[in-house]
Design a protein around this motif. Structure first.
Motif, short mmCIF file in Angstrom:
data_model
loop_
_atom_site.label_atom_id
_atom_site.label_comp_id
_atom_site.label_asym_id
_atom_site.label_seq_id
_atom_site.Cartn_x
_atom_site.Cartn_y
_atom_site.Cartn_z
N LEU A 231 0.75 -1.27 0.07
CA LEU A 231 0.09 0.00 0.09
C LEU A 231 0.96 1.19 -0.05
O LEU A 231 0.28 2.30 -0.63
CB LEU A 231 -0.93 -0.04 1.27
N ASP A 232 2.10 1.32 0.66
CA ASP A 232 2.76 2.39 0.89
C ASP A 232 3.27 2.72 -0.72
O ASP A 232 3.39 3.75 -1.11
CB ASP A 232 4.03 2.07 1.45
N ARG A 233 3.68 1.75 -1.57
CA ARG A 233 3.93 1.84 -2.93
C ARG A 233 2.95 2.74 -3.74
O ARG A 233 2.93 3.45 -4.75
CB ARG A 233 4.41 0.51 -3.68
N PHE A 234 1.57 1.99 -3.43
CA PHE A 234 0.54 2.72 -4.23
C PHE A 234 0.25 4.23 -3.73
O PHE A 234 0.19 5.08 -4.40
CB PHE A 234 -0.92 1.83 -4.00
N LEU B 215 -0.65 11.48 -17.40
CA LEU B 215 -0.59 11.35 -15.91
C LEU B 215 -2.04 11.27 -15.11
O LEU B 215 -2.47 10.73 -14.42
CB LEU B 215 0.57 12.26 -15.10
N GLY B 216 -2.95 12.40 -15.83
CA GLY B 216 -4.16 12.60 -15.08
C GLY B 216 -4.78 11.42 -15.53
O GLY B 216 -5.82 10.66 -14.53
N HIS B 217 -4.86 10.77 -16.66
CA HIS B 217 -5.66 9.47 -16.75
C HIS B 217 -5.14 8.08 -15.84
O HIS B 217 -5.89 7.65 -15.30
CB HIS B 217 -5.48 9.14 -18.23
N LEU B 218 -3.77 8.27 -15.94
CA LEU B 218 -3.35 7.21 -14.88
C LEU B 218 -3.56 7.35 -13.43
O LEU B 218 -4.21 6.55 -12.82
CB LEU B 218 -1.75 7.33 -14.93
N LEU C 294 -3.05 -3.31 -11.34
CA LEU C 294 -2.88 -1.96 -10.56
C LEU C 294 -1.24 -1.71 -10.38
O LEU C 294 -0.87 -0.54 -10.25
CB LEU C 294 -3.43 -2.10 -9.22
N HIS C 295 -0.51 -2.63 -9.90
CA HIS C 295 0.86 -2.30 -9.92
C HIS C 295 1.48 -1.78 -11.22
O HIS C 295 2.41 -1.21 -11.22
CB HIS C 295 1.59 -3.63 -9.62
N HIS C 296 0.98 -2.50 -12.50
CA HIS C 296 1.40 -2.10 -13.65
C HIS C 296 1.27 -0.45 -14.03
O HIS C 296 1.99 0.18 -14.46
CB HIS C 296 0.74 -2.95 -14.61
N LEU C 297 0.03 -0.26 -13.38
CA LEU C 297 -0.38 1.30 -13.70
C LEU C 297 0.69 2.02 -12.87
O LEU C 297 0.96 3.08 -13.40
CB LEU C 297 -1.76 1.38 -13.17
N VAL C 298 0.97 1.83 -11.61
CA VAL C 298 1.79 2.64 -10.69
C VAL C 298 3.15 2.72 -11.40
O VAL C 298 3.91 3.57 -11.21
CB VAL C 298 1.87 1.90 -9.07
N SER C 299 3.71 1.30 -11.91
CA SER C 299 5.05 1.40 -12.55
C SER C 299 5.08 2.17 -13.81
O SER C 299 6.12 2.91 -13.98
CB SER C 299 5.29 -0.23 -13.12
#
Length: 464
Positions: free
Chosen positions: A319-322, A384-387, A365-370
């Protein structure tokens, strides 16, 4: 959205085709309110909360019913032990349950029928079963005749003999067959009871859910959920009662069961010293409720899940990563719409639609964060707004990431005003070039679990 579930009744994955695609009806077995919710109780509530969120996105309307069992022998025994009235015990425990589930991000169901509020429907069902030749009265009891229903055992996929061999069967002289189960039983003057055609008494456990689901939805509805431990005898008996009371009906079209929860690799039990309540988890800190929810979702709902303190801490770091990615996007407004390739593969909703595959959904979700981290590292603002919009939308479907990043990292780390005062004092010490005092203040805060971060905009703080 093409949704598929593993249907426990057929033991295979099937495309979800609702009875009425304008109104989905889902019933999930809720708590028996005599004690605090434990970790095993939490798992189905989180699982079916995610399912409810998905169905609300896919269909115009969902009615989600989760019952409260507030009349049962365990409740009677606990009230006698504690010296509370039954009403005081069940009211308090139901409120504690709702509070604990809210701390795990579980949204309230649309309807929450109670057993005590559905006694007339239970009596009516029992009368139908007797009239249809599937139940009989004996010595103030009414029992379901298992032999009268040849399909008994179809849900769990076992023969009647196999089921009885693995069950605790109450031997009683008023039973025609050992496997017959109680629909109604007499109450002594000090026990709760209601008038009925068979005398003052109270319902057996199994008839309660059949009556409450019938009261809310009628004889047929779309989805019935619960833990795998309820498949026999509880759900098996529900099916038998309901189909025999309403010949030609189907009862629940889809049955979904979540797997067991272990603690440190063993079955949870007070005798084993590994019994954990939800409140035990929440005592770890303000982050613990969301971290435990994520821990539950990291394992597919049908698989066994092993809880440990190390796994909870790992979920917190995830969760910290997100939240760290979201904090980097604090100045960017979230946007709706498609995310530029290759931000998401496979699509998040597609993962959930495939038998509620939350591990795969979390991977996307991790892929989006990466993707966010990569673009920021490259100095690119593209998409970035879409992401950010997608990360928040995906998090909302899982019941995660609803906290502001700054609040997540700060947590409830003591008196915020006192911390800000200490930061101001450190700033004054630095301006006076009193480096020893500035270091002392930083170290004192660190000992309290408060980390300082100096930047161009000044000093910020967060929870360690």
């Amino acid at each position: 959205m093409d949704i598929q579930f593993h249907n426990s009744a057929t033991r295979r994955k099937e495309r979800f085709v609702p009875i009425d695609d304008q109104h989905i009806r889902m019933y999930v077995c809720g708590p028996t309110v005599y004690d605090l919710a434990h970790l095993g109780n939490a798992r189905p509530n989180v699982v079916f909360d995610v399912l409810a969120r998905l169905l609300r996105q896919a269909y115009p309307r969902l009615t989600y019913a989760r019952n409260i069992t507030d009349v049962e022998d365990k409740i009677i025994d606990r009230a006698r032990e504690s010296g509370e009235t039954i009403e005081a015990l069940t009211t308090r425990t139901a409120a504690e349950f709702r509070r604990d589930m809210a701390a795990l991000g579980v949204l309230p169901p649309d309807v929450e029928p109670t057993a005590t509020g559905s006694i007339p429907e239970m009596v009516a069902l029992i009368e139908r079963l007797i009239a249809n030749g599937h139940a009989y009265a004996a010595e103030g009891h009414v029992l379901f005749s298992v032999a009268s229903f040849p399909e008994y055992g179809a849900l769990s996929g076992r023969s009647t003999d196999e089921l009885l061999a693995g069950a605790r069967v109450e031997v009683a002289p008023y039973k025609r067959d050992a496997g017959d189960f109680v629909l109604w039983k007499p109450s002594t003057p000090e026990q709760p009871g209601w008038d009925s055609p068979w005398g003052r008494g109270r319902p057996g456990w199994h008839i309660e859910c059949s009556a409450m689901s019938w009261k809310q939805f009628g004889p047929d509805f779309d989805i019935h959920g619960g833990g795998a431990d309820l498949m026999f005898p509880h759900h098996e008996n529900e099916v038998a009662q309901s189909l025999c009371a309403f010949p030609g009906s189907h009862y629940a079209r889809f049955w979904l069961h979540n797997g067991m929860l272990l603690v440190d690799g063993e079955k949870m039990a007070k005798s084993a010293g590994n019994f954990r309540t939800v409140q035990d988890i929440l005592e770890h800190g303000p982050w613990a409720g969301e971290a435990f929810r994520l821990l539950l979702l990291r394992t597919h709902y049908r698989a066994p899940l092993d809880y440990s303190q190390a796994a909870l801490e790992e979920a917190r770091r995830e969760l910290d990563r997100f939240y760290r990615a979201l904090s980097k996007l604090a100045a960017i407004e979230p946007e709706q719409g498609d995310v530029p390739h290759p931000a998401e593969s496979p699509p998040f909703e597609q993962a959930l639609a495939d038998d509620l595959n939350t591990p795969l959904a979390l991977a996307t979700l991790h892929h989006l964060v990466s993707t966010v981290n990569d673009r920021l590292a490259q100095g690119s603002q593209a998409g970035l707004g879409h992401l950010k919009g997608r990360i928040l939308a995906c998090g909302a479907l899982l019941g995660l990431l609803g906290t502001a990043p700054e609040a997540w990292f700060r947590g409830e780390a003591g008196d915020a005003a006192a911390i800000e005062t200490a930061i101001a004092a450190r700033l004054a010490a630095r301006k006076a070039k009193d480096w020893a005092e500035a270091d002392r203040i930083r170290q004192d805060l660190a000992a309290q679990g408060i980390l300082l971060e100096d930047g161009p905009q000044g000093t910020s703080w967060r929870r360690a």
